[in-house]
Scaffold this active site. Structure first.
Site, mmCIF file in Angstrom:
data_model
loop_
_atom_site.group_PDB
_atom_site.id
_atom_site.type_symbol
_atom_site.label_atom_id
_atom_site.label_comp_id
_atom_site.label_asym_id
_atom_site.label_seq_id
_atom_site.Cartn_x
_atom_site.Cartn_y
_atom_site.Cartn_z
ATOM 1 N N GLU A 61 -3.027 9.624 -3.511
ATOM 2 C CA GLU A 61 -2.636 9.612 -2.093
ATOM 3 C C GLU A 61 -1.670 10.750 -1.755
ATOM 4 O O GLU A 61 -0.695 10.572 -1.022
ATOM 5 C CB GLU A 61 -2.027 8.261 -1.732
ATOM 6 N N GLU A 86 -9.379 1.997 -3.978
ATOM 7 C CA GLU A 86 -8.401 1.016 -3.517
ATOM 8 C C GLU A 86 -8.895 0.397 -2.215
ATOM 9 O O GLU A 86 -9.172 1.105 -1.250
ATOM 10 C CB GLU A 86 -7.017 1.632 -3.261
#
Length: 495
Positions: A183, A388
């Site tokens: 991320e 995710e």
């Protein structure tokens, strides 16, 4: 009526949220270790006037649950057996860089750290779990920040290359799927954790997060682009059968204009670009976007760059794009966008009727996942990997000792149905990894109360608990879906 043959089913965790043993067997502290949660505005740092640098200074009145995590470091076999029991063929975790190079700048690695990951990977393979390894999941060694300022210093590229070369050579043939920076497109809003950047000469020495300059952020951005390209080249040389992907937080891709006002349409588009594509474009296409260069010109923060490194970025894009998706958001001019670990937060979408239960109340938008998959596919034409997607709930065993979580399974089923729709659209989806299949310490808030798992862990916000593992109802439902390669879910939808 099933998902593609060879689809990767599993779950994902991160070392800093589950391993614990934060200073055991030679491991050094990392950036996550000094925070209760990554959304914290008060890191455990203090400015040393004598050295002119920050140093670690943990608050004795705070509980740092991540330091013990769920004791995965000592219980990994038990936990991996539970994952295999659901039928997983894939499991994502991260290497703690500071477990292998405690300070990050050593010449030689810590053998005890490498030995732990030897055992971890061998156990995964023994149980039929394909390892997906993140090289940096909010885990830059703290010494690299306090000594060098982190990724704004070009020397980190060399330290990174040493680390990556070490693990590629050590685990050659055993790890097929690597991810570089988790991320990382959160860098601009959270440079300390997502970007591993710390102000070198802060204007406000009491505020190490807010004192990071735009120049430092963008220099860190460029250095990370170079490091990512080096990772791809090194993998191709050392283990050409393995693949390197990048990892984005992609909830921001599903930022919808609040209405058809052209300003809202353009504002939503610009938000998506700056929240996501500014990293994904160079990682996937080898191109630094023009709108980024415009920011550099207008704000006077152009990083120091090298033509050879620019060519490296161009010539070594990633093989696949992995991402997290939790929720969508809206954009309306004049309404301030906020953000946390779930993505951007805009004005409440009146067309979404569901949200996660209090206290977190994230909007539920499973169709947004199909939207994200199609946007990425149309832009990059790369294999896509959902690494995710999950829902955090406040839950505990009932009077019978059971954890009944129908809301979680409804969330998973709804999202998987739209993943299948995207596959029918022609999107190449590699797999679906639920976050996190066993309760771990929340990255954002640093608590155990926010539970994502199919497996309950008896640990609580005050640090108490037996660490006993207990299967939730959702464990069995996810197992049914995996065993049928999604067919049970899709045939029920048709009926």
């Amino acid at each position: 009526m099933s998902f593609p043959k060879g689809f990767l089913w599993g779950g994902a965790v991160a070392a800093n949220q589950c391993e614990g043993a934060w200073l055991e067997d030679g491991k050094g502290p990392n950036v996550s270790d000094i925070l209760v949660g990554i959304m914290s505005k008060e890191p455990g740092l203090r400015w040393d006037e004598d050295t002119g640098k920050y140093e670690m200074a943990l608050d004795p009145d705070k509980v740092y649950l991540s330091h013990e995590g769920i004791d995965f470091y000592h219980r990994y076999r038990e936990d991996l057996e539970l994952m295999a029991g659901m039928g997983f063929n894939c499991f994502r975790t991260s290497f703690a860089w500071g477990r292998i190079f405690p300070n990050g700048d050593e010449e030689m690695p810590n053998e005890k750290g490498l030995a732990f990951y030897d055992k971890l990977i061998d156990t995964m393979l023994e149980l039929g779990l394909e390892p997906v390894i993140t090289l940096s999941h909010y885990e830059t060694p703290l010494h690299l920040l306090t000594e060098y300022g982190g990724w704004s210093d070009h020397r980190l590229i060399g330290f990174w290359k040493r680390y990556v070369t070490t693990v590629f050579e050590r685990y050659k043939g055993r790890v097929k799927y690597w991810l570089t920076f988790n991320e990382v497109n959160n860098l601009l809003k959270n440079p300390l954790v997502a970007g591993g950047i710390l102000a070198r000469d802060p204007a406000d020495k009491e505020d190490p997060i807010g004192s990071t300059t735009e120049k430092e952020k963008w220099q860190g951005y460029y250095n990370i682009l170079v490091a990512n390209a080096w990772t791809v080249e090194l993998c191709q040389k050392i283990d050409p059968q393995a693949k390197v992907g990048c990892m984005m937080t992609a909830s921001s891709v599903a930022t919808y204009p609040y209405n058809c006002d052209p300003d809202n349409v353009m504002g939503a588009y610009e938000s998506v670009r700056m929240a996501n594509f500014y990293f994904a474009d160079p990682f996937c296409l080898g191109i630094i976007p023009g709108y980024v260069k415009r920011i550099w010109r207008e704000q006077g923060c152009t990083p120091v760059m090298d033509e050879e490194e620019i060519r490296l970025i161009r010539d070594y894009p990633v093989s696949y794009l992995a991402f997290s998706y939790y929720r969508s958001s809206t954009y309306e001019k004049g309404y301030a966008l906020r953000g946390d670990t779930g993505g951007l937060l805009g004005k409440e979408n009146p067309y979404l009727t569901g949200c996660s239960p209090k206290p977190w109340c994230w909007p539920i938008d499973p169709e947004g996942l199909r939207y994200v998959l199609n946007v990425y596919h149309d832009r990059y034409h790369l294999p896509l990997f959902i690494v995710e997607n999950g829902i955090g709930l406040d839950e505990a065993p009932d009077a019978e000792g059971k954890i009944r979580d129908p809301f979680r399974m409804g969330y998973v089923e709804a999202h998987l149905k739209y993943v299948h729709e995207a596959i029918l659209d022609g999107v190449e989806v590699m797999g679906y990894l639920y976050w996190g299949p066993i309760d771990v310490v929340s990255a954002g808030t640093g608590e155990m109360k926010k539970r994502y798992g199919f497996v309950y862990v008896d640990r609580h916000n005050d640090g108490s608990g037996t660490l006993e593992r207990k299967i939730k109802d959702s464990y069995h439902r996810y197992k049914e879906i995996i065993e049928s390669n999604g067919e049970v879910l899709l045939t029920q939808q048709m009926s």
